[in-house]
Design an enzyme around this catalytic site. Structure first.
Site, PDB file in Angstrom:
ATOM      1  CE  LYS A   9      -7.622  -1.880 -17.900  1.00  0.00           C
ATOM      2  NZ  LYS A   9      -8.176  -3.249 -18.042  1.00  0.00           N
ATOM      3  CE1 TYR A  49      -3.399  -5.617 -18.815  1.00  0.00           C
ATOM      4  CE2 TYR A  49      -3.385  -4.116 -20.693  1.00  0.00           C
ATOM      5  CZ  TYR A  49      -3.868  -4.478 -19.447  1.00  0.00           C
ATOM      6  OH  TYR A  49      -4.822  -3.703 -18.825  1.00  0.00           O
ATOM      7  CG  PHE A  57      -8.278 -11.788 -23.553  1.00  0.00           C
ATOM      8  CD1 PHE A  57      -7.463 -10.847 -22.942  1.00  0.00           C
ATOM      9  CD2 PHE A  57      -8.544 -12.976 -22.870  1.00  0.00           C
ATOM     10  CE1 PHE A  57      -6.926 -11.061 -21.689  1.00  0.00           C
ATOM     11  CE2 PHE A  57      -8.009 -13.208 -21.596  1.00  0.00           C
ATOM     12  CZ  PHE A  57      -7.192 -12.240 -21.012  1.00  0.00           C
ATOM     13  NE  ARG A  85      -5.964  -6.515  -8.543  1.00  0.00           N
ATOM     14  CZ  ARG A  85      -5.989  -6.994  -9.791  1.00  0.00           C
ATOM     15  NH1 ARG A  85      -5.565  -6.220 -10.798  1.00  0.00           N
ATOM     16  NH2 ARG A  85      -6.432  -8.184 -10.045  1.00  0.00           N
ATOM     17  CB  THR A  91     -11.125  -9.098 -13.904  1.00  0.00           C
ATOM     18  OG1 THR A  91     -10.015  -9.221 -13.011  1.00  0.00           O
ATOM     19  CG2 THR A  91     -10.633  -8.819 -15.309  1.00  0.00           C
ATOM     20  NE  ARG A 102     -11.482  -3.469 -13.392  1.00  0.00           N
ATOM     21  CZ  ARG A 102     -10.429  -4.263 -13.222  1.00  0.00           C
ATOM     22  NH1 ARG A 102     -10.479  -5.246 -12.347  1.00  0.00           N
ATOM     23  NH2 ARG A 102      -9.324  -4.055 -13.918  1.00  0.00           N
ATOM     24  CG  ASN A 112     -11.616  -4.044 -16.944  1.00  0.00           C
ATOM     25  OD1 ASN A 112     -10.804  -3.270 -17.449  1.00  0.00           O
ATOM     26  ND2 ASN A 112     -11.271  -5.233 -16.490  1.00  0.00           N
ATOM     27  CG  HIS A 115      -3.665  -1.923 -14.921  1.00  0.00           C
ATOM     28  ND1 HIS A 115      -3.582  -3.291 -14.941  1.00  0.00           N
ATOM     29  CD2 HIS A 115      -2.513  -1.489 -14.350  1.00  0.00           C
ATOM     30  CE1 HIS A 115      -2.427  -3.665 -14.416  1.00  0.00           C
ATOM     31  NE2 HIS A 115      -1.754  -2.588 -14.048  1.00  0.00           N
ATOM     32  CD  GLU A 126       1.578  -3.605 -13.547  1.00  0.00           C
ATOM     33  OE1 GLU A 126       0.881  -2.830 -12.850  1.00  0.00           O
ATOM     34  OE2 GLU A 126       1.204  -4.750 -13.871  1.00  0.00           O
TER      35      GLU A 126
HETATM   36  P1  GTP Z   1      -5.870  -5.321 -15.094  1.00  0.00           P
HETATM   37  O1  GTP Z   1      -5.829  -4.462 -13.875  1.00  0.00           O
HETATM   38  O2  GTP Z   1      -6.306  -4.591 -16.335  1.00  0.00           O
HETATM   39  O3  GTP Z   1      -4.602  -6.127 -15.287  1.00  0.00           O
HETATM   40  O4  GTP Z   1      -7.060  -6.344 -14.812  1.00  0.00           O
HETATM   41  P2  GTP Z   1      -7.066  -7.574 -13.838  1.00  0.00           P
HETATM   42  O5  GTP Z   1      -5.752  -7.734 -13.146  1.00  0.00           O
HETATM   43  O6  GTP Z   1      -8.281  -7.451 -12.978  1.00  0.00           O
HETATM   44  O7  GTP Z   1      -7.283  -8.776 -14.847  1.00  0.00           O
HETATM   45  P3  GTP Z   1      -6.210  -9.608 -15.673  1.00  0.00           P
HETATM   46  O8  GTP Z   1      -4.828  -9.111 -15.427  1.00  0.00           O
HETATM   47  O9  GTP Z   1      -6.507 -11.043 -15.477  1.00  0.00           O
HETATM   48  O10 GTP Z   1      -6.630  -9.235 -17.179  1.00  0.00           O
HETATM   49  C1  GTP Z   1      -6.111  -8.061 -17.781  1.00  0.00           C
HETATM   50  C2  GTP Z   1      -7.187  -7.395 -18.590  1.00  0.00           C
HETATM   51  O11 GTP Z   1      -7.491  -8.215 -19.696  1.00  0.00           O
HETATM   52  C3  GTP Z   1      -8.521  -7.217 -17.872  1.00  0.00           C
HETATM   53  O12 GTP Z   1      -8.593  -6.030 -17.128  1.00  0.00           O
HETATM   54  C4  GTP Z   1      -9.483  -7.162 -19.008  1.00  0.00           C
HETATM   55  O13 GTP Z   1      -9.631  -5.844 -19.511  1.00  0.00           O
HETATM   56  C5  GTP Z   1      -8.830  -8.026 -20.060  1.00  0.00           C
HETATM   57  N1  GTP Z   1      -9.493  -9.329 -20.106  1.00  0.00           N
HETATM   58  C6  GTP Z   1      -9.449 -10.328 -19.184  1.00  0.00           C
HETATM   59  N2  GTP Z   1     -10.186 -11.367 -19.586  1.00  0.00           N
HETATM   60  C7  GTP Z   1     -10.706 -11.012 -20.792  1.00  0.00           C
HETATM   61  C8  GTP Z   1     -11.544 -11.650 -21.734  1.00  0.00           C
HETATM   62  O14 GTP Z   1     -11.989 -12.780 -21.540  1.00  0.00           O
HETATM   63  N3  GTP Z   1     -11.848 -10.939 -22.883  1.00  0.00           N
HETATM   64  C9  GTP Z   1     -11.355  -9.684 -23.109  1.00  0.00           C
HETATM   65  N4  GTP Z   1     -11.682  -9.032 -24.232  1.00  0.00           N
HETATM   66  N5  GTP Z   1     -10.575  -9.061 -22.255  1.00  0.00           N
HETATM   67  C10 GTP Z   1     -10.244  -9.715 -21.109  1.00  0.00           C
HETATM   68 MG    MG Z   2      -3.899  -7.738 -14.185  1.00  0.00          MG
END
Ligand code: GTP
Ligand code: MG
Length: 147
Positions: A9, A49, A57, A85, A91, A102, A112, A115, A126
């Site tokens: 990212k 997304y 968010f 993962r 996350t 992370r 973080n 992705h 994707e």
């Molecule tokens: P990705 O690999 O980025 O998809 O992350 P993930 O699969 O571990 O998490 P998820 O798909 O649930 O959320 C996608 C992204 O949204 C996360 O990686 C975070 O960067 C962001 N995100 C999730 N929860 C929050 C939140 O509460 N606040 C903010 N600002 N960002 C969030």
């Molecule tokens: Mg995700």
């Protein structure tokens, strides 16, 4: 062979972590089959997304992912979707174990570092969204049969 979509990212790119992250997956034994440094359009970010569209968010997430270059990748190997993962960590970096990407490099859930596709269905969707068929290579390493 299983494939997944990973992306450094904008925070990871700004912090010069592309090499560190690529190195971790290479050392694990996975094979890089597609990669590009690119800026992300709002359209692509919103599509990527889409599952989070109703979350509070979402706007912040799209603003962030379009804020600077990302390094988009396709990796290949045994169980690469779930293993990547695990290597990324939880996350929210507060919950991510040391030794994960992370856990070692991130401090906030919004920034973080990386992705990774979360299922075979997400990986297929994707990879198709971010890469054209010609951008994903097919080549074999002899050592691949051993690991
Ligand atoms: P990705 O690999 O980025 O998809 O992350 P993930 O699969 O571990 O998490 P998820 O798909 O649930 O959320 C996608 C992204 O949204 C996360 O990686 C975070 O960067 C962001 N995100 C999730 N929860 C929050 C939140 O509460 N606040 C903010 N600002 N960002 C969030
Ligand atoms: Mg995700």
């Amino acid at each position: 062979m299983e494939k997944t979509f990973l992306m450094v990212k904008p925070d990871g790119v700004q912090r010069n972590l592309i090499g560190e992250i690529v190195s971790r997956f290479e050392k694990k034994g996975y094979q890089l089959v597609g990669a590009k440094l690119m800026t992300v359009s709002r359209e692509l970010a919103e599509e990527h997304y889409a599952e989070h569209k109703e979350r509070p968010f979402f706007g912040e997430l799209v603003d962030f992912i379009t804020s600077g270059p990302v390094f988009a990748m396709v990796w290949q190997g045994n169980n690469v979707i779930s293993t990547a993962r695990a290597m990324m960590g939880k996350t929210n970096p507060v919950d991510a174990a040391s030794g994960t990407i992370r856990g070692d490099f991130a401090t906030s859930v919004g920034m973080n570092i990386i992705h990774g596709s979360d299922s075979p269905e997400s990986a297929e969707r994707e990879i198709g969204l971010w890469f054209s068929a010609e951008e994903v290579l097919s080549f074999e390493k002899t050592i691949q049969r051993w690991i």
